[in-house]
Design a protein around this motif. Structure first.
Motif, PDB file in Angstrom:
ATOM      1  N   SER A 241       0.827  -1.203   0.000  1.00 31.12           N
ATOM      2  CA  SER A 241       0.000   0.000   0.000  1.00 31.12           C
ATOM      3  C   SER A 241       0.862   1.255   0.000  1.00 31.12           C
ATOM      4  O   SER A 241       0.577   2.227  -0.711  1.00 31.12           O
ATOM      5  N   LEU A 242       1.926   1.248   0.780  1.00 28.73           N
ATOM      6  CA  LEU A 242       2.837   2.390   0.826  1.00 28.73           C
ATOM      7  C   LEU A 242       3.473   2.650  -0.528  1.00 28.73           C
ATOM      8  O   LEU A 242       3.601   3.810  -0.966  1.00 28.73           O
ATOM      9  N   ARG A 243       3.899   1.592  -1.196  1.00 24.30           N
ATOM     10  CA  ARG A 243       4.556   1.759  -2.493  1.00 24.30           C
ATOM     11  C   ARG A 243       3.604   2.333  -3.536  1.00 24.30           C
ATOM     12  O   ARG A 243       3.980   3.212  -4.325  1.00 24.30           O
ATOM     13  N   LYS A 244       2.381   1.858  -3.527  1.00 20.40           N
ATOM     14  CA  LYS A 244       1.406   2.378  -4.482  1.00 20.40           C
ATOM     15  C   LYS A 244       1.076   3.835  -4.170  1.00 20.40           C
ATOM     16  O   LYS A 244       0.920   4.665  -5.072  1.00 20.40           O
ATOM     17  N   TRP A 245       0.968   4.158  -2.882  1.00 14.49           N
ATOM     18  CA  TRP A 245       0.709   5.547  -2.462  1.00 14.49           C
ATOM     19  C   TRP A 245       1.834   6.466  -2.923  1.00 14.49           C
ATOM     20  O   TRP A 245       1.573   7.547  -3.468  1.00 14.49           O
ATOM     21  N   LYS A 246       3.076   6.042  -2.721  1.00 20.90           N
ATOM     22  CA  LYS A 246       4.218   6.858  -3.160  1.00 20.90           C
ATOM     23  C   LYS A 246       4.180   7.071  -4.667  1.00 20.90           C
ATOM     24  O   LYS A 246       4.458   8.178  -5.157  1.00 20.90           O
TER      25      LYS A 246
END
Length: 505
Positions: free
Chosen positions: A364-369
């Motif tokens: 989720s963090l990677r997609k958000w970034k």
């Protein structure tokens, strides 16, 4: 006082002798005036605006620039399934199988977050470092056969990945037998000294508002109440810490440096003043959430808001929440409603029982970034021509071109009696825009109370957005529209508006 540019000497004297908190910008103005002098120009240039209301300290200004960082909740609760440990948990339950703070730090750094605040001790009283003052700590756990120190490991991981290191030490302790008495306050201060002497620099100290209630308390198993406004004697405690770490930022409901946003859902108010009056506030005081969420226009202290929210429903890891991790889209919305409204974002990432940030959270963090990078990759207003309906003294040094020069030390402003104005931005060709970003030069105070955005569409100006406060940063999402001209209308301001940056995406 008027800066005269017809002669070299008066310009030098005026620039070097004027005392000001904004010495840097005044020096820049002075140098520009010197250039005007050599050109033979006789234009009179007024001095910078006086500051309005409270202004940030140097350490608060550096805090604003961080914008977002991570919270790490990790303790016995991770292994018992609780959110608030009762204080009777055995240290032997703390036994991560593959603890890797470098995985935390790498994940956090790659997500664009700038630091970590670690829960060195939560309400259950268990300490993640071997403390001289208690047996309820990691030294009595199976982790590394009692030789482990999670605080040290996280501190070193932060250094390796270029992250700031912060400390959470719960004032409430449901394990300690002396909680509620003066002896506990001394215990608490001793542990703070342990941490601050060993792990500096500490960029932020986080004080929780949860204080008093039922607990184990060394076997007493009872409810204990404290007087929140006086029990901890916070002024003495903060003075002690400041002597060890002069640049630390203190967080609590009452500040004194930054405040809670009034909720744990991930947003600060659409109107968000960086100012409140702290003389009647203290950590845990009931009934003040609206004030904390919006701030106070006439507040007497600069105490900006921090938005704390967890990527999961809970603050600690629970396996049954693995399918409830916030989506990248939800994190993006939180970003716009925190950083995009002038506050900082503190995003909680709870490690699992292995001692790792779970794969679902990482994804989720990677997609958000990636979403952030895509949305804010191309500033359409970089070096774009800007015209203002009014400029202070009609002087170029205060001109609207400062808004798009990518220099945070320059700004556009108007005469003191001019509290409304319009800015016209030429984008060069028709562009699709989705976000408009504005920043005030907060070294001179927060000023703007209302503004609107308009786009020229086929020769007609159409309102595409509006907002109230700006502060350090304001990102206004707009319905996608194609235009070559953007107009910003400052509708109301506490004093002459002072804007330092404009970006369009």
């Amino acid at each position: 006082m008027i800066f005269k540019t017809s002669k070299l000497t008066p310009c030098i004297v005026a620039t070097l002798s004027k005392p000001s908190k904004t010495a840097g910008i005044n020096l820049l103005i002075g140098l520009m005036l010197l250039a005007i002098s050599f050109s033979g120009c006789t234009q009179q240039v007024p001095p910078p605006p006086a500051a309005v209301g409270p202004t940030p300290t140097a350490r608060q200004l550096e805090w604003h620039k961080l914008e977002q960082y991570a919270f790490i909740h990790f303790t016995t609760n991770t292994f018992t399934g609780k959110e608030w440990g009762f204080g009777d948990e055995s240290p032997t339950v703390f036994n991560p199988t593959n603890l890797d703070p470098e995985q935390w730090a790498k994940t956090i750094q790659e997500a664009g977050l700038k630091g970590i605040i670690l829960t060195c001790k939560h309400h259950d009283g268990f300490c993640l470092w071997p403390s001289e003052y208690t047996e309820h700590d990691i030294a009595n756990s199976p982790y590394k056969n009692g030789k482990g120190n999670v605080v040290e490991e996280v501190y070193q991981a932060c250094k390796k990945y270029g992250l700031k290191f912060g400390v959470y030490l719960s004032p409430w302790d449901r394990n300690h037998p002396d909680y509620g008495t003066p002896a506990y306050v001394e215990y608490y201060r001793n542990q703070l000294k342990e941490l601050f002497h060993a792990y500096g620099p500490v960029f932020e100290m986080w004080f929780d508002g949860a204080n008093g209630g039922d607990g184990y308390y060394g076997g007493a198993n009872e409810k204990r109440k404290i007087e929140g406004a006086t029990y901890y004697d916070w002024p003495t405690t903060l003075k002690m810490i400041r002597e060890i770490e002069p640049e630390v930022i203190f967080f609590s409901d009452a500040g004194p440096d930054i405040r809670w946003c009034g909720n744990e859902r991930g947003f600060v108010g659409e109107t968000n003043w960086n100012t409140i009056s702290t003389d009647t506030l203290y950590a845990g005081k009931p009934g003040i959430t609206e004030l904390l969420n919006r701030g106070s226009e006439d507040g007497t202290n600069w105490v900006p808001a921090e938005v704390d929210v967890s990527i999961r429903p809970g603050w600690f890891y629970h396996a049954h929440e693995d399918d409830k991790v916030r989506s990248a889209e939800n994190l993006f919305k939180i970003y716009l409603e925190s950083v995009g409204r002038g506050s900082n974002l503190l995003l909680n990432l709870p490690p699992d029982r292995r001692g790792l940030i779970h794969e679902n959270d990482v994804a989720s963090l990677r997609k958000w970034k990636a979403m952030l990078d895509e949305a804010f990759a191309n500033n359409l207003a970089a070096n774009a021509p800007v015209k203002a309906s009014a400029t202070r003294g009609e002087a170029a040094v205060y001109g609207a071109q400062n808004l798009t020069d990518s220099k945070p030390e320059t700004y556009w402003t108007t005469d003191d009696n001019q509290q409304t104005a319009e800015l016209l931005v030429e984008l060069g060709q028709e562009q699709t825009i989705s976000y408009v970003l504005l920043q005030e030069y907060i070294q001179l105070g927060q000023r703007v109370k209302a503004f609107s955005l308009e786009a020229n569409i086929n020769g007609t100006w159409k309102k595409i957005g509006e907002a109230t406060t700006i502060g350090y940063k304001r990102i206004v999402p707009v319905d996608e529209v194609k235009t070559s001209q953007l107009r910003i209308r400052i509708l109301d301001s506490k004093a002459c508006p002072v804007l330092s940056n404009l970006e369009v995406y």
